[in-house]
Design an enzyme around this catalytic site. Structure first.
Site, mmCIF file in Angstrom:
data_model
loop_
_atom_site.group_PDB
_atom_site.id
_atom_site.type_symbol
_atom_site.label_atom_id
_atom_site.label_comp_id
_atom_site.label_asym_id
_atom_site.label_seq_id
_atom_site.Cartn_x
_atom_site.Cartn_y
_atom_site.Cartn_z
ATOM 1 N N ASN A 19 0.821 -1.202 0.000
ATOM 2 C CA ASN A 19 0.000 0.000 0.000
ATOM 3 C C ASN A 19 0.861 1.261 0.000
ATOM 4 O OD1 ASN A 19 -1.755 2.162 0.729
ATOM 5 N ND2 ASN A 19 -3.218 0.680 1.546
ATOM 6 N N LYS A 22 -0.152 4.033 2.556
ATOM 7 C CA LYS A 22 0.325 3.850 3.930
ATOM 8 C C LYS A 22 1.804 4.215 4.030
ATOM 9 C CE LYS A 22 -3.101 0.398 5.290
ATOM 10 N NZ LYS A 22 -3.359 -0.929 5.861
ATOM 11 N N ASP A 76 -1.645 -2.737 10.726
ATOM 12 C CA ASP A 76 -3.040 -3.066 10.470
ATOM 13 C C ASP A 76 -3.893 -1.960 11.058
ATOM 14 O OD1 ASP A 76 -5.005 -4.691 9.311
ATOM 15 O OD2 ASP A 76 -5.531 -5.555 11.241
ATOM 16 N N PHE A 150 -7.362 8.221 1.685
ATOM 17 C CA PHE A 150 -7.820 7.007 1.003
ATOM 18 C C PHE A 150 -8.729 6.237 1.949
ATOM 19 C CE2 PHE A 150 -4.075 5.774 3.341
ATOM 20 C CZ PHE A 150 -4.269 4.455 3.722
ATOM 21 N N TYR A 152 -11.626 5.063 4.049
ATOM 22 C CA TYR A 152 -12.859 5.663 4.577
ATOM 23 C C TYR A 152 -12.724 7.170 4.841
ATOM 24 C CZ TYR A 152 -14.377 0.815 5.247
ATOM 25 O OH TYR A 152 -14.734 -0.488 5.045
ATOM 26 N N LYS A 173 -3.331 14.840 7.678
ATOM 27 C CA LYS A 173 -3.336 13.428 8.031
ATOM 28 C C LYS A 173 -1.949 12.957 8.487
ATOM 29 C CE LYS A 173 -5.321 9.087 6.511
ATOM 30 N NZ LYS A 173 -5.591 8.173 5.401
ATOM 31 N N ARG A 179 -2.745 6.576 12.063
ATOM 32 C CA ARG A 179 -1.460 6.000 11.639
ATOM 33 C C ARG A 179 -0.304 6.869 12.133
ATOM 34 N NH1 ARG A 179 -3.192 5.167 7.023
ATOM 35 N NH2 ARG A 179 -4.023 3.116 7.545
#
Length: 200
Positions: A19, A22, A76, A150, A152, A173, A179
């Site tokens: 990803n 991420k 996760d 990305f 939700y 973010k 995260r």
């Protein structure tokens, strides 16, 4: 105390994920780290009951592929919705083909729209295992808004904000997401020589 803090230098790590979103977020949250994707491997399916179990499985899988002197990160994360009993939770990534549409449909006519994002990061290196957890509380909007982020993000409005994460954008973010909080917790643990454990 401050004397126990040690300089990590530039910590090299591979993220056991495909990803790129991420990866971008973790690079922004951890500017002192050098992070790359582990690559296009067949990662283990997410069968754990918790984010920690899934993140640990990814980190341990990555450990078998990575050079010995490079740390491996497993991650996760998911979204937990109060009115859905905490679902989709650990199943967030595979809950529905279009998670945003499915979540909006599940909450149609529901007034309690409280939710939270959760992220668990696990690092494996020669010294063992360390982990960091991050959460942000918020609510689910009634329609998607915004173009950044990305998953939700177009329907998640963090507590104290009126805009969705997708509207607040990637710069917001990188500092404030679940995260980012998990990354900062892990970084602080490593820099202060905090508790580590082997896999249980």
């Amino acid at each position: 105390g401050r004397r126990s803090r040690r300089s990590l230098g530039r910590l090299r790590a591979l993220l056991a994920s495909k990803n790129a979103n991420k990866l971008r977020e973790l690079r922004a949250a951890l500017p002192g780290w050098e992070i790359d994707l582990l690559g296009d491997h067949a990662f283990p399916s997410e069968e754990g009951d918790t984010y920690l179990e899934n993140a640990r499985a990814k980190a341990m899988f990555g450990r078998t592929l990575a050079p010995e002197d490079v740390a491996v990160l497993g991650e996760d994360s998911g979204i937990e919705v109060e009115a859905l009993g905490g679902r989709p939770g650990v199943e967030s990534a595979r809950w529905a083909e279009d998670g945003v549409a499915a979540l909006l449909a599940a909450l149609e006519g529901v007034t309690d729209r409280r939710a939270r994002y959760v992220c668990e990061l696990v690092l494996h290196d020669a010294r063992g295992e360390a982990s960091g957890r991050g959460t942000i509380a918020g609510t689910i909007a009634t329609e998607p808004r915004g173009s950044e982020g990305f998953g939700y993000d177009p329907i998640f409005v963090p507590a104290g904000e009126t805009r969705t994460v997708a509207e607040l954008g990637n710069t917001w973010k990188s500092r404030n997401s679940h995260r980012a909080h998990a990354a900062h917790a892990l970084d602080e643990l490593l820099r202060t020589g905090g508790q580590r454990s082997g896999p249980d």
